[in-house]
Design a protein around this motif. Structure first.
Motif, short mmCIF file in Angstrom:
data_model
loop_
_atom_site.label_atom_id
_atom_site.label_comp_id
_atom_site.label_asym_id
_atom_site.label_seq_id
_atom_site.Cartn_x
_atom_site.Cartn_y
_atom_site.Cartn_z
N ALA A 66 26.36 -6.53 10.22
CA ALA A 66 26.22 -5.84 11.64
C ALA A 66 27.03 -6.96 12.57
O ALA A 66 26.96 -7.95 12.27
N ARG A 67 26.98 -6.66 13.65
CA ARG A 67 28.04 -7.42 14.88
C ARG A 67 26.74 -7.50 15.82
O ARG A 67 25.73 -6.48 16.05
N LEU A 68 27.31 -8.52 16.70
CA LEU A 68 26.39 -8.86 17.92
C LEU A 68 26.27 -7.53 18.54
O LEU A 68 27.18 -6.86 18.87
N TYR A 69 25.04 -7.24 19.27
CA TYR A 69 24.94 -6.23 19.93
C TYR A 69 25.00 -4.69 19.53
O TYR A 69 24.81 -3.75 19.95
N GLN A 70 25.25 -4.60 18.21
CA GLN A 70 25.41 -3.28 17.46
C GLN A 70 23.94 -2.89 17.34
O GLN A 70 23.12 -3.44 16.89
N PRO A 71 23.96 -1.80 17.63
CA PRO A 71 22.42 -1.07 17.56
C PRO A 71 21.96 -0.87 16.15
O PRO A 71 22.73 -0.32 15.40
N ILE A 72 20.66 -1.22 15.56
CA ILE A 72 20.44 -1.26 14.36
C ILE A 72 19.18 -0.42 14.46
O ILE A 72 18.24 -0.55 15.18
N VAL A 73 18.86 0.57 13.55
CA VAL A 73 18.06 1.49 13.29
C VAL A 73 17.34 1.42 11.89
O VAL A 73 17.93 1.31 11.04
N ILE A 74 15.86 0.90 12.04
CA ILE A 74 15.22 0.88 10.88
C ILE A 74 14.24 2.18 10.76
O ILE A 74 13.34 2.46 11.75
N LYS A 75 14.62 3.08 9.77
CA LYS A 75 13.81 4.35 9.50
C LYS A 75 12.76 4.08 8.53
O LYS A 75 13.15 3.75 7.44
N VAL A 76 11.34 4.26 8.90
CA VAL A 76 10.48 3.91 7.82
C VAL A 76 9.43 5.27 7.47
O VAL A 76 9.08 5.88 8.43
N ASP A 77 9.34 5.16 6.31
CA ASP A 77 8.48 6.28 5.72
C ASP A 77 7.45 5.59 5.04
O ASP A 77 7.81 4.74 4.11
N SER A 78 6.18 5.56 5.47
CA SER A 78 5.28 4.72 4.77
C SER A 78 3.83 5.24 4.50
O SER A 78 3.34 6.46 5.27
N ARG A 105 14.38 0.63 16.83
CA ARG A 105 15.70 0.56 17.23
C ARG A 105 15.87 -0.85 17.95
O ARG A 105 14.95 -1.09 18.83
N PHE A 106 16.73 -1.59 17.75
CA PHE A 106 16.94 -2.99 18.32
C PHE A 106 18.24 -3.55 18.24
O PHE A 106 19.28 -2.90 17.51
N ILE A 107 18.90 -4.45 18.92
CA ILE A 107 19.76 -5.21 18.80
C ILE A 107 19.70 -6.81 18.61
O ILE A 107 18.67 -7.06 18.90
N VAL A 108 20.38 -7.50 18.00
CA VAL A 108 20.46 -8.84 17.78
C VAL A 108 21.61 -9.58 18.61
O VAL A 108 22.91 -9.07 18.71
N THR A 109 21.25 -10.44 19.41
CA THR A 109 21.93 -11.13 20.47
C THR A 109 22.59 -12.51 20.03
O THR A 109 23.19 -13.06 21.07
N VAL A 110 22.08 -13.09 18.80
CA VAL A 110 22.44 -14.45 18.36
C VAL A 110 23.12 -14.28 17.10
O VAL A 110 22.40 -13.91 16.01
#
Length: 132
Positions: A66-78, A105-110
């Motif tokens: 992924a790239r910096l500030y790219q939205p990342i979505v983790i979809k979980v069925d548990s 949903r989150f972003i990574v800044t580093v």
């Protein structure tokens, strides 16, 4: 004389309206070029689907770019409660409930590596490789 002034005002208004409309529809206008470049620069979401069932976690130990500030979505069925933990700066934690259709949903800044772990299951779902 008043009628001539009104006609002149109407003609001027129509001419100005035509110029404004023509400027607004120009593909080569600076505003249109800026809008086009902004929409191209927005990265698409990175989506990771996770399933926790019967004590088993899928996927495990994968790599996800992924790239910096790219939205990342983790979809979980548990079928069990757990805690999804991101070893990012700053770290982030999400409570996983025993249900389907959860989205985190989150972003990574580093830039760098970010492990995504399920604490109770003791599994690393993926390692995010964050690039600039």
């Amino acid at each position: 004389m008043i009628r001539t002034a009104r006609i002149s005002a109407v003609v001027a208004l129509i001419a100005v309206s035509g110029l404004v409309a023509a400027c607004g529809t120009s593909v080569d206008s600076p505003a249109a070029r800026t809008a086009a470049s902004v929409s191209v620069d927005i990265p698409a979401d990175v989506t990771i689907a996770v399933r926790i069932a019967g004590g088993s976690v899928t996927p495990t130990n994968t790599r996800t770019e992924a790239r910096l500030y790219q939205p990342i979505v983790i979809k979980v069925d548990s079928d069990a409660a757990d805690e999804l933990h991101l070893h990012s700066e700053p770290s982030q934690t999400f409570a996983v409930e025993p249900k389907s259709g959860q989205e985190f949903r989150f972003i990574v800044t580093v830039p760098g590596r970010v492990d995504v772990e399920l604490h109770h299951a003791g599994k690393t779902v993926t390692t995010l490789l964050i690039r600039q």
